[in-house]
Scaffold this motif. Sequence first.
Motif, short mmCIF file in Angstrom:
data_model
loop_
_atom_site.label_atom_id
_atom_site.label_comp_id
_atom_site.label_asym_id
_atom_site.label_seq_id
_atom_site.Cartn_x
_atom_site.Cartn_y
_atom_site.Cartn_z
N GLN A 84 -7.26 1.31 1.25
CA GLN A 84 -7.06 1.84 -0.10
C GLN A 84 -6.15 3.06 -0.11
O GLN A 84 -5.79 3.55 -1.17
N ASP A 140 2.68 0.92 -2.02
CA ASP A 140 2.64 0.05 -3.18
C ASP A 140 4.05 -0.39 -3.54
O ASP A 140 5.01 0.36 -3.36
N ARG A 186 -2.05 -0.86 -7.31
CA ARG A 186 -3.17 -0.57 -8.20
C ARG A 186 -2.98 -1.06 -9.63
O ARG A 186 -3.78 -0.75 -10.49
N TYR A 236 -8.04 -0.46 -8.20
CA TYR A 236 -8.33 -0.87 -6.82
C TYR A 236 -7.08 -1.50 -6.24
O TYR A 236 -6.45 -2.34 -6.88
N ARG A 237 -6.69 -1.11 -5.02
CA ARG A 237 -5.49 -1.67 -4.39
C ARG A 237 -5.75 -3.09 -3.94
O ARG A 237 -6.76 -3.38 -3.30
#
Length: 152
Positions: free
Chosen positions: A34, A40, A63, A73-74
């Motif tokens: 996480q 990302d 996310r 939540y990733r």
Amino acid sequence: MTAEYFVVRGQVEKGDQRGRELGFPTANIALRDQDGQVGDGVWAGWAERADGTRIAAAVSVGRRPTYYGADGYRLVEAHLLDFSGDLYGEVLTVWLGHHLREQEAYPSSEALIVALNKDIANAAKWAADNPAEGLPDVGTAEAGVVRRVPRS
């Protein structure tokens, strides 16, 4: 192009169905990391089904900032190109091959749809230039853990 792939394997989980509502259904895999060892972003890649079938994919890692900001939540959300069907409960292996863009929050669902269409076109072009036959063997992997795998 990098000298490696990021690879994650995991069971497809039911999400909030937002991708389906927007016209871009995704296979969701929860990430154990996480904190973001893999940053990302949106990637072009490949997904392999349990039967060995490989399908080009546009993949979001993150996310979901348009809807959840920094608090989501990733997870990995893989939109398999030219695929329709139910993948819930199936174990997928996802290769992240080319970073397309950073994640960003869009002002509306319509603006996000425009970006997703562009991502899919870019992922399809990348996959055409990087066929699945060239994917490296990933061996065994712990579910939800992103690993670096050298390109063949």
